[in-house]
Design a protein around this motif. Structure first.
Motif, PDB file in Angstrom:
ATOM      1  N   GLU A 152       1.024  -1.351  -0.156  1.00 39.88           N
ATOM      2  CA  GLU A 152      -0.258   0.262   0.761  1.00 39.88           C
ATOM      3  C   GLU A 152       1.117   0.803  -0.339  1.00 39.88           C
ATOM      4  OE1 GLU A 152      -3.901   1.764   2.184  1.00 39.88           O
ATOM      5  OE2 GLU A 152      -2.287   1.194   3.318  1.00 39.88           O
ATOM      6  N   LEU A 153       2.340   0.969   0.861  1.00 35.88           N
ATOM      7  CA  LEU A 153       3.100   2.093   0.542  1.00 35.88           C
ATOM      8  C   LEU A 153       3.661   2.698  -0.794  1.00 35.88           C
ATOM      9  CD1 LEU A 153       4.996   1.708   4.123  1.00 35.88           C
ATOM     10  CD2 LEU A 153       2.672   3.769   3.847  1.00 35.88           C
ATOM     11  N   PHE A 154       3.669   1.548  -1.201  1.00 37.98           N
ATOM     12  CA  PHE A 154       4.149   0.908  -2.832  1.00 37.98           C
ATOM     13  C   PHE A 154       3.094   1.936  -3.193  1.00 37.98           C
ATOM     14  CE2 PHE A 154       4.427  -0.401  -6.991  1.00 37.98           C
ATOM     15  CZ  PHE A 154       5.554   0.162  -7.054  1.00 37.98           C
ATOM     16  N   SER A 155       2.272   1.751  -3.899  1.00 35.73           N
ATOM     17  CA  SER A 155       1.070   2.415  -4.113  1.00 35.73           C
ATOM     18  C   SER A 155       1.073   4.205  -4.179  1.00 35.73           C
ATOM     19  CB  SER A 155      -0.238   1.250  -4.177  1.00 35.73           C
ATOM     20  OG  SER A 155      -0.971   1.889  -2.897  1.00 35.73           O
ATOM     21  N   TYR A 156       0.920   4.098  -2.599  1.00 42.28           N
ATOM     22  CA  TYR A 156       0.489   6.230  -3.134  1.00 42.28           C
ATOM     23  C   TYR A 156       2.607   6.286  -3.186  1.00 42.28           C
ATOM     24  CZ  TYR A 156      -2.847   5.242   0.862  1.00 42.28           C
ATOM     25  OH  TYR A 156      -4.049   5.104   1.797  1.00 42.28           O
ATOM     26  N   ALA A 157       3.274   6.094  -3.051  1.00 38.58           N
ATOM     27  CA  ALA A 157       4.584   6.604  -3.385  1.00 38.58           C
ATOM     28  C   ALA A 157       4.168   6.424  -5.167  1.00 38.58           C
ATOM     29  CB  ALA A 157       5.801   5.511  -3.159  1.00 38.58           C
ATOM     30  N   VAL A 158       3.441   5.527  -5.800  1.00 38.71           N
ATOM     31  CA  VAL A 158       3.608   5.647  -7.441  1.00 38.71           C
ATOM     32  C   VAL A 158       2.331   7.272  -7.610  1.00 38.71           C
ATOM     33  CG1 VAL A 158       3.215   4.825  -9.600  1.00 38.71           C
ATOM     34  CG2 VAL A 158       3.896   3.498  -7.867  1.00 38.71           C
ATOM     35  N   TRP A 159       1.761   7.202  -6.749  1.00 38.20           N
ATOM     36  CA  TRP A 159       0.610   7.878  -7.016  1.00 38.20           C
ATOM     37  C   TRP A 159       0.618   9.239  -5.652  1.00 38.20           C
ATOM     38  CZ3 TRP A 159      -1.418  12.407  -3.809  1.00 38.20           C
ATOM     39  CH2 TRP A 159      -2.849  12.314  -3.878  1.00 38.20           C
ATOM     40  N   PHE A 160       1.990   9.440  -5.557  1.00 34.83           N
ATOM     41  CA  PHE A 160       2.426  10.932  -5.014  1.00 34.83           C
ATOM     42  C   PHE A 160       3.448  11.200  -6.321  1.00 34.83           C
ATOM     43  CE2 PHE A 160       5.377  13.341  -3.041  1.00 34.83           C
ATOM     44  CZ  PHE A 160       4.419  14.532  -2.217  1.00 34.83           C
ATOM     45  N   ALA A 161       4.323  10.091  -6.874  1.00 38.40           N
ATOM     46  CA  ALA A 161       5.727  10.586  -7.772  1.00 38.40           C
ATOM     47  C   ALA A 161       5.114  11.459  -8.884  1.00 38.40           C
ATOM     48  CB  ALA A 161       6.476   9.471  -7.750  1.00 38.40           C
ATOM     49  N   LYS A 162       3.546  10.388  -9.335  1.00 32.76           N
ATOM     50  CA  LYS A 162       2.724  11.020 -10.561  1.00 32.76           C
ATOM     51  C   LYS A 162       2.548  12.621 -10.638  1.00 32.76           C
ATOM     52  CE  LYS A 162       2.549   6.268 -12.198  1.00 32.76           C
ATOM     53  NZ  LYS A 162       2.046   6.133 -13.510  1.00 32.76           N
ATOM     54  N   GLN A 163       1.912  12.776  -8.989  1.00 32.65           N
ATOM     55  CA  GLN A 163       1.135  13.873  -8.625  1.00 32.65           C
ATOM     56  C   GLN A 163       2.181  15.264  -8.698  1.00 32.65           C
ATOM     57  OE1 GLN A 163      -2.343  14.452  -9.218  1.00 32.65           O
ATOM     58  NE2 GLN A 163      -2.494  12.442  -9.797  1.00 32.65           N
ATOM     59  N   SER A 164       3.089  14.693  -7.861  1.00 30.03           N
ATOM     60  CA  SER A 164       4.059  15.786  -8.109  1.00 30.03           C
ATOM     61  C   SER A 164       5.205  15.876  -9.390  1.00 30.03           C
ATOM     62  CB  SER A 164       5.231  15.654  -6.610  1.00 30.03           C
ATOM     63  OG  SER A 164       5.706  14.345  -7.597  1.00 30.03           O
ATOM     64  N   ASN A 165       5.248  14.951 -10.174  1.00 33.95           N
ATOM     65  CA  ASN A 165       5.578  15.173 -11.460  1.00 33.95           C
ATOM     66  C   ASN A 165       4.895  16.287 -12.709  1.00 33.95           C
ATOM     67  OD1 ASN A 165       7.938  15.275 -13.139  1.00 33.95           O
ATOM     68  ND2 ASN A 165       7.089  13.545 -14.178  1.00 33.95           N
TER      69      ASN A 165
END
Length: 167
Positions: A152-165
């Motif tokens: 779940e942490l991984f999925s949050y990291a993917v989401w956050f990295a895409k949002q911030s980019n």
């Protein structure tokens, strides 16, 4: 731009910073698996995105007290390799591409020797992590990460990295 000879740091023209996640991986077979997958299927753009995901993920793991300078469990390497490989095949226009990593990377696992029975659990966890990268938005219910897990942490990291980019 495709990645040409990722292992040849002196002559491939890549900035040393692209190796930060690769160098963080402790388990040799997993590092080799990631390097081979990136060389065969990666691009410099995908590697940059993967490193952003891994950076966020490392920060989340530290924040959750799952990682520090004295603790580096094998699940951390599985997550880092998942970060490096999560975007090689996924196309947001076709959710079924979430499962292409399993199909395309399995021969590499055989080559580097991580598909042996003793490592099968690690490999399955890695594929499951990649397949659940959309978190709650994952179309296949069984692939949605369980709450309060590293996946779940991984999925949050993917989401956050895409949002911030995207901003």
């Amino acid at each position: 731009m495709t990645i040409i000879d990722l292992r040849d740091r002196e002559n491939n023209g890549l900035d040393e910073s692209v190796y930060r996640t690769i160098d963080f991986i402790v388990i040799d077979e997993l590092r080799e698996f990631a390097l081979t997958g990136l060389e065969r299927f990666g691009t410099t753009k995908k590697l940059e995105e993967a490193n952003r995901v891994a950076d966020v993920l490392r920060d989340l793991l530290v924040h959750k007290n799952l990682l520090d300078e004295h603790t580096h469990q094998s699940f951390v390497d599985i997550l880092m390799v998942s970060a490096l490989l999560h975007n090689l095949f996924y196309d947001e226009k076709d959710w079924t591409t979430l499962f292409h990593a399993r199909r395309e990377l399995e021969p590499i696992a055989e080559e580097v020797g991580i598909n042996a029975q003793s490592n099968k659990q690690s490999l399955d966890a890695l594929y499951h992590t990649i397949e659940g990268q959309l978190g709650d938005q994952t179309p296949v219910t069984e692939c949605i990460p369980k709450p309060a897990t590293p996946t779940e942490l991984f999925s949050y990291a993917v989401w956050f990295a895409k949002q911030s980019n995207a901003q």
